[in-house]
Design a protein around this motif. Sequence first.
Motif, PDB file in Angstrom:
ATOM      1  N   ALA A 139       0.825  -1.216   0.000  1.00  0.00           N
ATOM      2  CA  ALA A 139       0.000   0.000   0.000  1.00  0.00           C
ATOM      3  C   ALA A 139       0.855   1.261   0.000  1.00  0.00           C
ATOM      4  O   ALA A 139       0.378   2.337  -0.344  1.00  0.00           O
ATOM      5  CB  ALA A 139      -0.938  -0.004   1.203  1.00  0.00           C
ATOM      6  N   HIS A 180      -3.199   3.818  -6.270  1.00  0.00           N
ATOM      7  CA  HIS A 180      -4.391   3.853  -5.425  1.00  0.00           C
ATOM      8  C   HIS A 180      -4.745   5.259  -4.948  1.00  0.00           C
ATOM      9  O   HIS A 180      -5.839   5.478  -4.433  1.00  0.00           O
ATOM     10  CB  HIS A 180      -4.184   2.951  -4.186  1.00  0.00           C
ATOM     11  N   ILE A 181      -3.825   6.192  -5.095  1.00  0.00           N
ATOM     12  CA  ILE A 181      -3.985   7.462  -4.377  1.00  0.00           C
ATOM     13  C   ILE A 181      -5.222   8.255  -4.793  1.00  0.00           C
ATOM     14  O   ILE A 181      -6.003   8.673  -3.938  1.00  0.00           O
ATOM     15  CB  ILE A 181      -2.675   8.281  -4.436  1.00  0.00           C
TER      16      ILE A 181
HETATM   17 FE   FE2 Z   1      -1.983   5.471   0.402  1.00  0.00          FE
END
Ligand code: FE2
Lengths: 417, 113
Positions: free
Chosen positions: A204, A210-211
Motif C-alpha cells: 500500500a 491507489h492514491i
Molecule cells: Fe496510500
Amino acid sequence: MAADDFIANKWTQLAGLKNGPVSAESYRSPAFYQLERERVFGRSWLIMGRVEEIAKPHSFMVKEIEICEASVLITRDGEGRVQAFHNVCSHRHNLLVSEPQGCSQLIKCPYHGWAYGTDGELRGVPDEKCFVGLDRKTAGLAKIATEVWNGWIFINLERKPSVSLEDFLGDFGSFLANMEYPNADNPIVVEAQLDCNWKVVADAFSESYHIPVIHPETIGTTFASTSNRTGRLMDARFFGPHRFCSMYGNPEYRPHDHQKVEQLAYSQVQTGSTIAAGKVGSMDAFLAHPSVNPTRTKSWSMDVNFVFPNFNLDTGPGGFWTHHFWPTSYHTTRHEVRFYVPKALTVRERFQQEHYLSRVIEVLVEDVSNVARVQRGLESGAKDAMFLQDNEALLRHSVHHVEKWAKSATVQEAMSE
Amino acid sequence: MNNSLLPAAFADLEAHVAEWALPSFDARMQHRAASSMDNIRRFYDAMQPRAEAALAHLENFPLDALPAAEQRLMHMLYALAQAAMAVEIHGQPKVGHAKLPIAVRVLREPLPV
Ligand SMILES: [Fe+2]
Ligand code: FES
C-alpha cells in the motif's frame, strides 16, 4: 506534461521481471510464513532504527522482531559503541529490559538481579559464591551482528551472517550513501496493529495507483492532476532485492477557499510543500542529494526507497519519514511509522505541525483501514493470482525477491542474479 | 487566583473546553472520529473564527511553559485541526471506511504536547 507522457511500460522490464499474473500464495500461506521467518527475516540485515534514538552513552532501546520471536536490546556503551544483543538474561533467560528505552550504566534483571553493563558484560551476580564454576566472561549478553550505516542501525539474526551489510545493500548503498537526514532526532512515532499480511500493507506504500481513489480528499489532488490522473510513476529503479520509485506531485495544489484552518496553519510557516512540516532552507542539503527527486522535476511528491525486506524510507520536499512492516503472524502486522519533524519554536509552527500530523494520520487511516479487506479477499481463495500493472512494478519486485529468498537454501543463492 | 478555564478574552469558548481541550493527540483524534458531524461543526463554527486571535494571544507566552488556561486554549486549537479534518476534508466525521476506534495510534506526538 500530458497523461500519455507518463506511459512507459518499462518499469517491470527494468526490474528484470515478466508481465503477467502474480501468485497470491505468499500473502496467505502459513507454510510460506515459516519460510519467511527462517529465510527472509532470519537472514536479512534489518533496520532497527537510528543512532539518534540512543544518542547518549549508556542509553539503550528494546525492539521486537515478532516473526523471529526476538527481543532485541540495542545499546550505546560508555565508549559510544552501538551494539545489539538478545534482550535475554543469561541466568534463566528472563527478558531483561521491559521498558522501550532507558539510560543507565548497569542493566539489572528484574528476576534475580543479575546486572549487565551497556557493553553486554556480566557485572553483578547476587550470591555469586553459590554458582559453582560460573565464568562471568562467558555469561554476558548474547551479541547480535550489528552495523551502523549512515546513522541507520542494522542487525542480522544469523549467528554468523552469510552476507556482509555492504554486499547486502550493494548498489542501493551507493544510491543512498551520504544522504543528510534533517530532524533525525525528532520523530513523531505512530503504530498500528493490522489484520493483514505484512506485504499487503507494504504494498500500500509502494505504489501511487491507489492514491486518487482511496485518498480523494486528503491527498488525491496533491498526488494527481489532469496531466497524471492515475498516479503513474516518474521513475523506478531496482537494486538486487531493494527498490526505488519517484511519485508524481501536482505543483498546482493549493487549499480551497473553504479550508480556513488549513490556510491558517500554513499561512505564516514556510514548509517545502503543502503537506510537510520541514522548514524551507533547512532542507537544502537533503534535497540536493542526487537520489532525492532524481529526475529533478517540479511535479514531485515523494520517493520511496524500499530496503529489503521490510523497511520503507520515504523522502519528500519537507524531509523524510519511514515505515517498518513487522509481521506478527501470517495475517497480522505491526506497522510503525516515523515522521521526522523540526522542533517547533513558535506557537504557529507548533499549530502547523498539529495540522500536518492530523492530515497525515487521516491518510494513514485511509490506507490501513483497507488492508483487512484485502487480506479477507486473499484468504477467501477466490483467486489464485493478482494482476499488476507496470506502475505496480515495485510490488511485483517485492513478491519476486521474497519468494526467491524463501526458496533459496543459502543467502548466496537468494542474492544471485 | 484566577480559576477561569480559558484566558479572559476567550471566555465565550469555555463551554467547549470539557469536550475538546483534550490533552493528547489520540484523545482528540478518537473523539472527533466518534462524534456526530453536527457536534464537530458546532465546535468548528465557534473556534475557527477565533483561531487567529488565539494564536496571536499564545505567541506572548513561551511555547514550552504555557500557563494552564493558555495550555487549554492551545489544546482547543489542536482540536480545531482535528475538526478541520471532518469539516474541510472528509465532509464526514472520519474516513468513511475506517472502523472505530481508529487503529492508528500516535506513540510520540510533536513536542511540546
Ligand atoms: Fe496510500
Ligand atoms: S533470570 Fe535474570 S537474574 Fe535470574
